[in-house]
Design a protein around this motif. Structure first.
Motif, PDB file in Angstrom:
ATOM      1  N   SER A  60       0.812  -1.214   0.000  1.00 43.95           N
ATOM      2  CA  SER A  60       0.000   0.000   0.000  1.00 43.95           C
ATOM      3  C   SER A  60       0.847   1.267   0.000  1.00 43.95           C
ATOM      4  O   SER A  60       0.381   2.333  -0.412  1.00 43.95           O
ATOM      5  N   VAL A  61       2.114   1.152   0.435  1.00 45.74           N
ATOM      6  CA  VAL A  61       2.973   2.340   0.474  1.00 45.74           C
ATOM      7  C   VAL A  61       3.936   2.393  -0.702  1.00 45.74           C
ATOM      8  O   VAL A  61       4.837   3.238  -0.731  1.00 45.74           O
ATOM      9  N   GLY A  62       3.797   1.459  -1.666  1.00 45.03           N
ATOM     10  CA  GLY A  62       4.594   1.624  -2.870  1.00 45.03           C
ATOM     11  C   GLY A  62       5.317   0.424  -3.391  1.00 45.03           C
ATOM     12  O   GLY A  62       5.992   0.506  -4.417  1.00 45.03           O
ATOM     13  N   VAL A  63       5.207  -0.755  -2.746  1.00 49.29           N
ATOM     14  CA  VAL A  63       5.858  -1.961  -3.257  1.00 49.29           C
ATOM     15  C   VAL A  63       4.871  -2.656  -4.180  1.00 49.29           C
ATOM     16  O   VAL A  63       3.911  -3.274  -3.737  1.00 49.29           O
ATOM     17  N   ASP A  64       5.089  -2.544  -5.493  1.00 55.14           N
ATOM     18  CA  ASP A  64       4.135  -3.130  -6.437  1.00 55.14           C
ATOM     19  C   ASP A  64       4.505  -4.573  -6.739  1.00 55.14           C
ATOM     20  O   ASP A  64       5.484  -5.124  -6.230  1.00 55.14           O
ATOM     21  N   GLU A  65       3.714  -5.212  -7.602  1.00 55.92           N
ATOM     22  CA  GLU A  65       3.909  -6.624  -7.910  1.00 55.92           C
ATOM     23  C   GLU A  65       5.158  -6.870  -8.737  1.00 55.92           C
ATOM     24  O   GLU A  65       5.611  -8.010  -8.845  1.00 55.92           O
ATOM     25  N   ASP A  66       5.712  -5.827  -9.356  1.00 61.99           N
ATOM     26  CA  ASP A  66       6.932  -6.005 -10.135  1.00 61.99           C
ATOM     27  C   ASP A  66       8.163  -6.154  -9.250  1.00 61.99           C
ATOM     28  O   ASP A  66       9.205  -6.626  -9.701  1.00 61.99           O
ATOM     29  N   ALA A  67       8.053  -5.719  -8.005  1.00 62.82           N
ATOM     30  CA  ALA A  67       9.178  -5.850  -7.088  1.00 62.82           C
ATOM     31  C   ALA A  67       9.343  -7.311  -6.683  1.00 62.82           C
ATOM     32  O   ALA A  67       8.373  -8.063  -6.606  1.00 62.82           O
ATOM     33  N   TYR A  68      10.596  -7.679  -6.408  1.00 63.15           N
ATOM     34  CA  TYR A  68      10.850  -9.046  -5.998  1.00 63.15           C
ATOM     35  C   TYR A  68      10.630  -9.177  -4.494  1.00 63.15           C
ATOM     36  O   TYR A  68      11.252  -8.470  -3.701  1.00 63.15           O
ATOM     37  N   THR A  69       9.746 -10.087  -4.131  1.00 65.01           N
ATOM     38  CA  THR A  69       9.510 -10.380  -2.728  1.00 65.01           C
ATOM     39  C   THR A  69       9.657 -11.876  -2.542  1.00 65.01           C
ATOM     40  O   THR A  69       8.919 -12.663  -3.147  1.00 65.01           O
ATOM     41  N   VAL A  70      10.616 -12.277  -1.740  1.00 65.28           N
ATOM     42  CA  VAL A  70      10.890 -13.687  -1.503  1.00 65.28           C
ATOM     43  C   VAL A  70      10.640 -13.978  -0.033  1.00 65.28           C
ATOM     44  O   VAL A  70      11.148 -13.282   0.853  1.00 65.28           O
ATOM     45  N   VAL A  71       9.844 -15.010   0.232  1.00 62.41           N
ATOM     46  CA  VAL A  71       9.535 -15.425   1.600  1.00 62.41           C
ATOM     47  C   VAL A  71      10.071 -16.837   1.777  1.00 62.41           C
ATOM     48  O   VAL A  71       9.663 -17.755   1.064  1.00 62.41           O
ATOM     49  N   GLU A 103       1.763 -16.765   0.186  1.00 62.86           N
ATOM     50  CA  GLU A 103       2.361 -18.103   0.235  1.00 62.86           C
ATOM     51  C   GLU A 103       1.353 -19.173  -0.161  1.00 62.86           C
ATOM     52  O   GLU A 103       1.706 -20.172  -0.797  1.00 62.86           O
ATOM     53  N   LEU A 104       0.099 -18.986   0.226  1.00 67.45           N
ATOM     54  CA  LEU A 104      -0.941 -19.959  -0.113  1.00 67.45           C
ATOM     55  C   LEU A 104      -1.083 -20.096  -1.628  1.00 67.45           C
ATOM     56  O   LEU A 104      -1.192 -21.210  -2.160  1.00 67.45           O
ATOM     57  N   GLU A 105      -1.076 -18.974  -2.310  1.00 63.94           N
ATOM     58  CA  GLU A 105      -1.198 -19.013  -3.763  1.00 63.94           C
ATOM     59  C   GLU A 105      -0.019 -19.749  -4.383  1.00 63.94           C
ATOM     60  O   GLU A 105      -0.184 -20.540  -5.323  1.00 63.94           O
ATOM     61  N   THR A 106       1.172 -19.517  -3.856  1.00 65.79           N
ATOM     62  CA  THR A 106       2.356 -20.209  -4.356  1.00 65.79           C
ATOM     63  C   THR A 106       2.270 -21.710  -4.097  1.00 65.79           C
ATOM     64  O   THR A 106       2.625 -22.526  -4.951  1.00 65.79           O
ATOM     65  N   GLU A 107       1.791 -22.077  -2.896  1.00 61.35           N
ATOM     66  CA  GLU A 107       1.634 -23.492  -2.562  1.00 61.35           C
ATOM     67  C   GLU A 107       0.683 -24.176  -3.529  1.00 61.35           C
ATOM     68  O   GLU A 107       0.932 -25.288  -4.012  1.00 61.35           O
ATOM     69  N   ALA A 108      -0.445 -23.520  -3.818  1.00 59.71           N
ATOM     70  CA  ALA A 108      -1.433 -24.101  -4.731  1.00 59.71           C
ATOM     71  C   ALA A 108      -0.840 -24.284  -6.121  1.00 59.71           C
ATOM     72  O   ALA A 108      -1.085 -25.298  -6.793  1.00 59.71           O
ATOM     73  N   ASP A 109      -0.068 -23.308  -6.579  1.00 57.23           N
ATOM     74  CA  ASP A 109       0.577 -23.423  -7.887  1.00 57.23           C
ATOM     75  C   ASP A 109       1.599 -24.554  -7.913  1.00 57.23           C
ATOM     76  O   ASP A 109       1.684 -25.317  -8.879  1.00 57.23           O
ATOM     77  N   ASP A 110       2.373 -24.666  -6.826  1.00 52.52           N
ATOM     78  CA  ASP A 110       3.426 -25.678  -6.783  1.00 52.52           C
ATOM     79  C   ASP A 110       2.859 -27.097  -6.743  1.00 52.52           C
ATOM     80  O   ASP A 110       3.512 -28.049  -7.197  1.00 52.52           O
ATOM     81  N   SER A 158     -10.473 -23.911  -4.932  1.00 55.87           N
ATOM     82  CA  SER A 158     -10.910 -23.220  -3.717  1.00 55.87           C
ATOM     83  C   SER A 158     -10.019 -22.024  -3.418  1.00 55.87           C
ATOM     84  O   SER A 158     -10.506 -20.940  -3.084  1.00 55.87           O
ATOM     85  N   VAL A 159      -8.714 -22.225  -3.562  1.00 54.14           N
ATOM     86  CA  VAL A 159      -7.776 -21.123  -3.318  1.00 54.14           C
ATOM     87  C   VAL A 159      -8.022 -19.987  -4.298  1.00 54.14           C
ATOM     88  O   VAL A 159      -8.067 -18.810  -3.928  1.00 54.14           O
ATOM     89  N   GLY A 160      -8.178 -20.315  -5.574  1.00 58.89           N
ATOM     90  CA  GLY A 160      -8.406 -19.289  -6.591  1.00 58.89           C
ATOM     91  C   GLY A 160      -9.663 -18.487  -6.336  1.00 58.89           C
ATOM     92  O   GLY A 160      -9.699 -17.273  -6.561  1.00 58.89           O
ATOM     93  N   THR A 161     -10.714 -19.141  -5.849  1.00 56.08           N
ATOM     94  CA  THR A 161     -11.965 -18.437  -5.552  1.00 56.08           C
ATOM     95  C   THR A 161     -11.795 -17.459  -4.407  1.00 56.08           C
ATOM     96  O   THR A 161     -12.213 -16.297  -4.478  1.00 56.08           O
ATOM     97  N   VAL A 162     -11.171 -17.903  -3.336  1.00 58.53           N
ATOM     98  CA  VAL A 162     -11.092 -17.095  -2.121  1.00 58.53           C
ATOM     99  C   VAL A 162     -10.154 -15.909  -2.273  1.00 58.53           C
ATOM    100  O   VAL A 162     -10.424 -14.820  -1.754  1.00 58.53           O
ATOM    101  N   ILE A 163      -9.048 -16.074  -3.006  1.00 58.74           N
ATOM    102  CA  ILE A 163      -8.094 -14.964  -3.145  1.00 58.74           C
ATOM    103  C   ILE A 163      -8.316 -14.201  -4.443  1.00 58.74           C
ATOM    104  O   ILE A 163      -7.498 -13.380  -4.825  1.00 58.74           O
ATOM    105  N   ASP A 164      -9.424 -14.494  -5.123  1.00 55.36           N
ATOM    106  CA  ASP A 164      -9.814 -13.772  -6.334  1.00 55.36           C
ATOM    107  C   ASP A 164      -8.796 -13.946  -7.452  1.00 55.36           C
ATOM    108  O   ASP A 164      -8.427 -13.008  -8.139  1.00 55.36           O
ATOM    109  N   ASP A 165      -8.358 -15.189  -7.656  1.00 55.27           N
ATOM    110  CA  ASP A 165      -7.465 -15.524  -8.761  1.00 55.27           C
ATOM    111  C   ASP A 165      -8.250 -16.424  -9.717  1.00 55.27           C
ATOM    112  O   ASP A 165      -8.222 -17.659  -9.606  1.00 55.27           O
TER     113      ASP A 165
END
Length: 430
Positions: A60-71, A103-110, A158-165
């Motif tokens: 919300s303060v400026g980190v967009d989706e193009d930035a790399y975020t690794v967890v 992380e949930l979205e990544t888990e579902a994809d993996d 189910s994941v795609g529905t809940v997180i609007d993907d």
């Protein structure tokens, strides 16, 4: 615990660091000199429940989706401030133990392989399950569940529905539909080849094979397996725990029934495949329904607050739609369950009638040796077709009045007329 590595966009360095300072989050900052639009990389540890709100605030303060975020997982963090941060976010409720939405979205994809791999593994699983069913081997059937790649698509919708993907949702639904078709088709082709090449005995009756017959006439208890698999699957990926065993449970609800349906088709008994196919459908829908409800209860919401209302409406529509369809199938399974109950009651009452008749004074010289109820072939609502009674008595004794009495007494408990076959065995006592 998680370690977050975040690239800081040019011009947002102070804003991001202020956000971390306000939350009293320890961080390490390194300069970025790759001549890109990022000024630095910041590293900071977070408790699991803090990942989602912190990343949302930074976005919300400026980190967009193009930035790399690794967890990534962090084994140990030694810091008094981190312990205070953990106490702030971990309050013992359901949302405390879950991983972040990102992380949930990544888990579902993996968990979902490429379609080629998914198709091949599904077909192999169906072939192994078919072999296990024809061999009447529970061990082989369980082995087919282990290799089935079904958990990703089953939970991805189910994941795609809940997180609007919606892309994840559509892909998962496509995978599930393709998986069912591939499993049934592969099982049918394999079973047909096995039958025509006489790999199994020519006179094999599939309704006499325990592993097959129990899936041709499913009952309401099957719903418990599917709903439990859906809830357990979502909890396993939402908490970051191992999903291997849960994947076996989901496969147990889908692969063996699909293989049973294919076997019935290969044996030229499409009516026998109805129950198994219905079981596959109700199981996969129940897994999706349980997943949706569990995810929403666990607190997963879309990333944007503006899409929350739309997503919630979509979620409710899908829950209601799935619920109605599952209810229809549940009624169908309930009818099968009632038919099985009625048959069991008839068998018990008929046996008691035979024993009671043979205990009467006119027939005390006879004894019941065997009692069998032969079922009709009206799948999936099986009913008694013939009763076979084996009676032992003195040589040359087969009174016709005994057959008349047994026929009349047995049919008292039948909704439709049931034939009676009496076999007399000479019993000589010395």
């Amino acid at each position: 615990m998680r370690l977050v590595q975040l690239t800081v966009p040019t011009g947002k360095r102070e804003t991001i660091l202020e956000a971390l300072d306000e939350r009293e989050i320890d961080y390490v900052l390194t300069d970025e000199d790759s001549n890109r639009e990022y000024a630095a990389v910041v590293y900071f540890p977070l408790p699991d429940p803090a990942v989602e709100p912190v990343l949302d605030e930074l976005q919300s303060v400026g980190v967009d989706e193009d930035a790399y975020t690794v967890v990534v997982d962090a084994e140990t963090v030694v810091s008094r401030r981190f312990e205070e941060l953990r106490d702030e976010y971990e309050n013992g409720d359901v949302e405390t133990d879950r991983i972040s939405r990102q992380e949930l979205e990544t888990e579902a994809d993996d968990l979902t392989p490429t379609f080629g791999v998914y198709a091949i593994m599904t077909i192999i699983s169906a072939l192994v399950a078919t072999a296990g069913l024809l061999l009447d081997s529970p061990a082989v059937v369980v082995g087919s569940m282990v290799i089935a790649p079904l958990i990703g698509p089953a939970l991805g919708a189910s994941v795609g529905t809940v997180i609007d993907d919606e892309e994840l949702f559509k892909e998962s639904v496509l995978y599930q539909a393709a998986g069912i078709v591939l499993a049934i088709a592969a099982a049918a082709v394999f079973a047909f080849v096995v039958r025509t090449t006489n790999v199994v005995p020519p006179g094999l009756e599939i309704d006499m094979v325990g592993e097959i017959s129990e899936r041709l006439t499913p009952d309401l208890l099957s719903l418990v397996i599917a709903l439990g698999a859906g809830v357990a699957g979502i909890i396993s990926i939402a908490t970051g725990t191992s999903v291997a065993l849960v994947g076996v449970m989901i496969a147990a609800a889908l692969i063996p029934p699909a293989a049973a349906a294919g076997v019935a088709l290969a044996w030229g008994q499409p009516s026998a495949a109805i129950g198994a196919t219905a079981l596959v459908m109700v199981n996969i829908l129940s897994v999706n329904l349980a997943g949706l409800v569990t995810l929403w209860y666990a607190g997963y919401r879309p990333e944007s607050l503006f899409s929350l209302g739309e997503t919630e409406q979509r979620l409710r529509r899908r829950i209601v739609g799935l619920g109605v369809i599952v209810l229809v199938f549940a009624v169908f399974l309930g009818a099968i369950t009632y038919a099985s109950y009625s048959t069991g009651t008839f068998e018990q009452n008929a046996r008691e009638e035979v024993e009671q008749v043979l205990s009467e004074d006119d027939f005390t010289e006879f004894q019941l040796l065997e009692f069998e109820v032969v079922m009709d072939e009206n799948y999936p609502f099986l009913g008694p077709d013939r009763v076979v009674v084996t009676i032992g008595g003195p040589p040359g004794s087969s009174p016709p009045e005994l057959a008349d009495v047994l026929y009349e007494r047995i049919n008292r408990h039948a909704d439709d007329e049931v034939d009676l076959e009496i076999r007399y065995v000479d019993v000589v006592e010395r």
